[in-house]
Write an enzyme that holds these catalytic residues in place. Structure first.
Site, mmCIF file in Angstrom:
data_model
loop_
_atom_site.group_PDB
_atom_site.id
_atom_site.type_symbol
_atom_site.label_atom_id
_atom_site.label_comp_id
_atom_site.label_asym_id
_atom_site.label_seq_id
_atom_site.Cartn_x
_atom_site.Cartn_y
_atom_site.Cartn_z
ATOM 1 N N LEU A 159 1.572 12.949 -1.156
ATOM 2 C CA LEU A 159 0.592 12.076 -1.796
ATOM 3 C C LEU A 159 -0.669 11.852 -0.962
ATOM 4 C CD1 LEU A 159 3.076 9.486 -3.307
ATOM 5 C CD2 LEU A 159 1.593 11.042 -4.605
ATOM 6 N N SER A 178 14.977 10.109 -1.447
ATOM 7 C CA SER A 178 15.576 9.021 -0.671
ATOM 8 C C SER A 178 15.402 7.685 -1.391
ATOM 9 C CB SER A 178 14.945 8.929 0.730
ATOM 10 O OG SER A 178 13.590 8.533 0.639
ATOM 11 N N GLY A 179 16.156 6.703 -0.946
ATOM 12 C CA GLY A 179 15.975 5.336 -1.410
ATOM 13 C C GLY A 179 16.013 5.142 -2.909
ATOM 14 N N ASN A 187 7.027 6.241 -7.630
ATOM 15 C CA ASN A 187 7.959 5.507 -6.787
ATOM 16 C C ASN A 187 7.654 5.616 -5.296
ATOM 17 O OD1 ASN A 187 10.937 4.590 -5.998
ATOM 18 N ND2 ASN A 187 10.613 6.596 -5.066
ATOM 19 N N GLY A 208 8.986 10.857 -4.746
ATOM 20 C CA GLY A 208 9.876 10.364 -3.688
ATOM 21 C C GLY A 208 11.321 10.354 -4.135
ATOM 22 N N GLY A 223 13.974 6.146 -5.233
ATOM 23 C CA GLY A 223 13.703 7.344 -6.021
ATOM 24 C C GLY A 223 14.952 8.171 -6.225
ATOM 25 N N THR A 273 -2.488 6.920 0.120
ATOM 26 C CA THR A 273 -1.192 7.471 -0.274
ATOM 27 C C THR A 273 -0.625 6.759 -1.497
ATOM 28 O OG1 THR A 273 -0.703 8.058 2.023
ATOM 29 C CG2 THR A 273 1.170 7.939 0.505
ATOM 30 N N TYR A 307 -8.434 -4.156 10.248
ATOM 31 C CA TYR A 307 -7.179 -3.630 9.710
ATOM 32 C C TYR A 307 -6.022 -4.537 10.090
ATOM 33 C CZ TYR A 307 -3.055 -0.736 8.971
ATOM 34 O OH TYR A 307 -1.832 -0.272 8.554
ATOM 35 N N SER A 326 4.595 -4.312 -5.844
ATOM 36 C CA SER A 326 5.423 -5.131 -4.965
ATOM 37 C C SER A 326 4.919 -6.566 -5.012
ATOM 38 C CB SER A 326 5.324 -4.611 -3.523
ATOM 39 O OG SER A 326 5.902 -5.525 -2.612
#
Length: 307
Positions: free
Chosen positions: A88, A42-43, A114, A39, A45, A135, A184, A162
């Site tokens: 992924l 963006s962000g 990441n 990744g 990564g 993922t 879910y 996290s």
């Protein structure tokens, strides 16, 4: 600087909530080091790629397509860069990435896992498994297991977990509901994928014992990145309103993973969970060695059946 940082002191290492990736890597020479970042486009990564390249590392960047990965190098003007496609949620894509990385002939010094997805509003599946679990955990599991032989003597695996791992279901992992069909809930499923990341790092650390290799899990903090793209609009509204006060910046968010990837002072902390660039506490199940072994064994069984 966010309001939260005024109420949080730095740790013994001098770093904390408002430290940035540039600050925690200052003075570290990564010349000759190869760092793979999933990744990278963006962000967190992307910021990690920028800062670690700034320190001299060669970046092995992955994104959903090779073009997206390579656009990072172009935009950030990173000269020492190899781009790879690694979707992924697609085992074939991940395995192709593994083979392409191996084909370069380079040893990898850091595997920074990441990339990820978060809080899908509705149940989605890949290969018969709930998409966040597949993922965030299984995709990275395939990648890391495939590249273990390419890790350098003192190679590190950095798993982005996290604090949301505390939202995982009772027991940590619902092995009888990995497809999500028995019920879910977006955040519970995300929490399950994040405690899986944490347990994977713990199990790798156990298996690395006696070698120079290490593994860690990190919580980057609460940051508004593309990771939140699947969230409901009301959540995104909260992010926009709270951002200036409570959320970390991208530069602050990337600090912990960059610290763990590069610090020379944490070799004896393999298996630890870091937040704000310091070792942090976890939910009880995250330290269950029987659970980490079971998840590892079940994950091996899953990937052996995937085509």
């Amino acid at each position: 600087m966010s309001l939260v940082s005024f109420f949080k002191s730095n740790g013994e290492n001098g770093f904390g909530y408002s430290s940035t990736a540039e600050e925690v890597t200052e003075g570290i020479d990564l010349t000759g080091k190869n760092i793979l970042i999933t990744g990278c486009n963006s962000g967190l990564g992307k910021e990690s790629a920028r800062v670690l390249a700034l320190r001299g590392a060669t970046i092995f960047g992955t994104a959903r397509t090779k073009e997206k990965a390579e656009s990072t190098a172009t935009e950030l003007k990173i000269e020492r860069f190899h781009g790879f496609a690694c979707e992924l949620s697609d085992p074939r894509s991940v395995r192709n990435c593994v083979e392409e990385v191996k084909a370069t002939g380079h040893k990898i010094d850091v595997l920074m896992c990441n990339a990820g997805i978060m809080a899908l509003p509705n149940l989605e599946e890949s290969h018969g498994f709930e998409l966040q679990f597949f993922t965030n955990h299984i995709g990275h599991f395939i990648l890391v297991i495939g590249l273990l032989g390419s890790l350098s003597e003192n190679g590190r695996v950095v798993m982005l977990s996290s604090s949301a791992h505390k939202m995982a279901p009772n027991g940590g992992i619902e092995f009888d509901n990995l497809d999500g069909k028995k019920g879910y809930q977006p955040w519970k499923a995300y929490g399950q994928s994040k405690i899986a990341n944490l347990l994977f790092a713990k199990e790798l650390a156990i298996r690395f014992k006696g070698t120079g290799k290490t593994a860690y899990a990190v919580h980057p903090g609460v940051i508004q990145t593309n990771l939140s793209r699947h969230m409901a609009s009301i959540s995104n509204t909260i992010f926009s309103l709270a951002g200036p006060v409570f959320l970390k910046s991208i530069e602050e968010g990337a600090a912990t993973q960059c610290y763990v990837a590069t610090s020379p002072n944490i070799e004896n902390l393999s298996g630890s969970y870091f937040a704000d660039c310091n070792v942090s506490g976890t939910r009880r199940e995250a330290n269950d060695k029987n659970l980490s072994k079971k998840l590892f064994d079940v994950s091996l069984e899953i990937i052996e059946k995937l085509k």
